[in-house]
Write an enzyme that holds these catalytic residues in place. Sequence first.
Site, PDB file in Angstrom:
ATOM      1  N   PRO A 100      -7.286  15.648  -1.288  1.00 21.49           N
ATOM      2  CA  PRO A 100      -6.464  15.609  -0.057  1.00 21.49           C
ATOM      3  C   PRO A 100      -6.181  14.376   0.479  1.00 21.49           C
ATOM      4  CG  PRO A 100      -8.837  16.016   0.324  1.00 21.49           C
ATOM      5  CD  PRO A 100      -8.668  15.845  -1.343  1.00 21.49           C
ATOM      6  N   GLY A 101      -4.848  14.240   1.168  1.00 16.96           N
ATOM      7  CA  GLY A 101      -4.973  12.830   1.739  1.00 16.96           C
ATOM      8  C   GLY A 101      -4.444  13.307   3.172  1.00 16.96           C
ATOM      9  N   CYS A 127      17.546  -3.101  13.438  1.00 14.46           N
ATOM     10  CA  CYS A 127      19.117  -3.063  13.181  1.00 14.46           C
ATOM     11  C   CYS A 127      19.311  -2.048  12.149  1.00 14.46           C
ATOM     12  CB  CYS A 127      19.589  -4.572  12.959  1.00 14.46           C
ATOM     13  SG  CYS A 127      19.144  -5.709  14.281  1.00 14.46           S
ATOM     14  N   GLU A 128      19.478  -0.943  12.546  1.00 13.29           N
ATOM     15  CA  GLU A 128      19.849   0.270  11.510  1.00 13.29           C
ATOM     16  C   GLU A 128      19.653   1.538  12.206  1.00 13.29           C
ATOM     17  OE1 GLU A 128      18.858   0.845   7.405  1.00 13.29           O
ATOM     18  OE2 GLU A 128      19.131   2.930   8.227  1.00 13.29           O
TER      19      GLU A 128
HETATM   20  C1  LIG Z   1      -0.299  12.058  -2.818  1.00 17.28           C
HETATM   21  C2  LIG Z   1      -1.250  12.463  -3.897  1.00 17.28           C
HETATM   22  C3  LIG Z   1      -2.279  13.097  -3.192  1.00 17.28           C
HETATM   23  C4  LIG Z   1      -2.417  13.464  -1.757  1.00 17.28           C
HETATM   24  O1  LIG Z   1      -1.530  14.348  -1.415  1.00 17.28           O
HETATM   25  P1  LIG Z   1      -1.396  15.014   0.074  1.00 17.28           P
HETATM   26  O2  LIG Z   1      -0.456  15.770   0.214  1.00 17.28           O
HETATM   27  O3  LIG Z   1      -1.539  13.706   1.173  1.00 17.28           O
HETATM   28  O4  LIG Z   1      -2.813  15.729   0.226  1.00 17.28           O
HETATM   29  C5  LIG Z   1      -3.255  13.697  -4.379  1.00 17.28           C
HETATM   30  N1  LIG Z   1      -3.166  13.513  -5.657  1.00 17.28           N
HETATM   31  C6  LIG Z   1      -2.220  12.771  -5.880  1.00 17.28           C
HETATM   32  C7  LIG Z   1      -1.833  12.538  -7.449  1.00 17.28           C
HETATM   33  C8  LIG Z   1      -1.005  12.132  -5.066  1.00 17.28           C
HETATM   34  O5  LIG Z   1      -0.084  11.401  -5.871  1.00 17.28           O
END
Ligand SMILES: *Cc1c(COP(=O)(O)O)cnc(C)c1O
Length: 430
Positions: free
Chosen positions: A282-283, A351-352
Amino acid sequence: MGQGVLADFFPRQSGILGAEDVPLSVIADAVGTPAFVYSGGHVRSRYTALTHALDGIAHRVHYSLKANACAGVLATLREAGSGADVVSGGELYRALRAGFTPDDIIFGGVGKTPREIEESIRAGVKLLNVESLAELELANEIAGRIGLTANIGLRVNPEVAVESAHHYTKTGEKGHKFGIPYDDVVHGAREALGYEHVRLRAIVMHVGSQLRTLDAHRAGAERLLALVSAVREAGARDLRYLDLGGGLPVRYDEEHEADLTGFAAIAKEAAERSGLEIVVEPGRFIVANAGVLLTRVLYRKRSGGTEYVVVDAGMTELLRPSHYDAYHRIDAVDESDASGSIVADVVGPVCESGDFLARKRTLADVGPGALLAVHSVGAYGFVMASHYNARPRVAEVVVDGDRWAVATERETYADLVRREHEHLEWRTLR
Ligand SMILES: *Cc1c(COP(=O)(O)O)cnc(C)c1O
């Protein structure tokens, strides 16, 4: 957005919005604006919520550095017990620097260079997740040349339907650039088993980000389970992990929170039927709602019927509104700056015309000097920053209870040109 998600870690006290116990105005006065501020407590609580949901299932959480690689955030997660998931040599470097041990790092990514592959094998990462048969062959070659064995995961494209907030964040549908096409995986496994310098340890997927439902995880896991059987039939004996990737959603506005119980049920079934340890990457789920971007109002103006709030942060600090049409809630930090409301576009100095943080947004009627907090920017915020318009990158601050620290200093103008040659040293062909 539901106050509940944020109010615990970004409470309003005496009219002033804070990160945990620290008023955001104090941080803005000390480090200036724009600045990212992260709640360590929120990061910890998310990590803990996920590991608790997976209690009783053999599993390991590998936080995806791609979402937020701030050293303060990484330290918090490492101390909480998390592993790391990286997608470049630079992220591998950051993860090692933050104290993650190599055997707690997974290395993925669709376009690894020979140098990156070698660095990760030399480091001894837990898994090198390859995304093509050519990459598998190269990993074997490199491992052989340096006299080591590479622990390999096969990143599969499960080719399932993916429902996410934006088509840029889908990665597991047929034809996407990511992963080994489903029908080629068993052949890839046979190749791997025939290679001398790789050990096949994992079957892997990552189907997308901010997934609205668990359908893609569920369908993808089912498809991986079929592959695990087929790959075992082909002779695989060293399989140990089933990696379900990331993608759990967060609440930016009206979205549902991630269904951790449902996700755990998928993980449990996958673990039981395969006998493998579950890996999750998870990120966004861990960090998105842990961060705010502090920005000050510079000007108000009206043009062609549109009301504009011009602020000192823009797409260079937070690309998501421009790139993904993403929604981020915006609040006045000081309630007394917020008498009445307006409908306005909140725009940056770049500037966009694509440089905006919000459009046609109902927000506080704020004037020049007012401090705003842009919410839910902990994931895919600072990491996507650019130097466009020669804008120095901003500061990152972490808060823990009533303490706070600058994790990343604001860049100076000199930092912008540090690697540039003022006088060119011409080289010739002879
Ligand atoms: C980006 C990524 C994640 C994390 O994804 P989230 O949607 O932020 O949880 C996990 N594994 C891989 C291989 C990724 O590229």
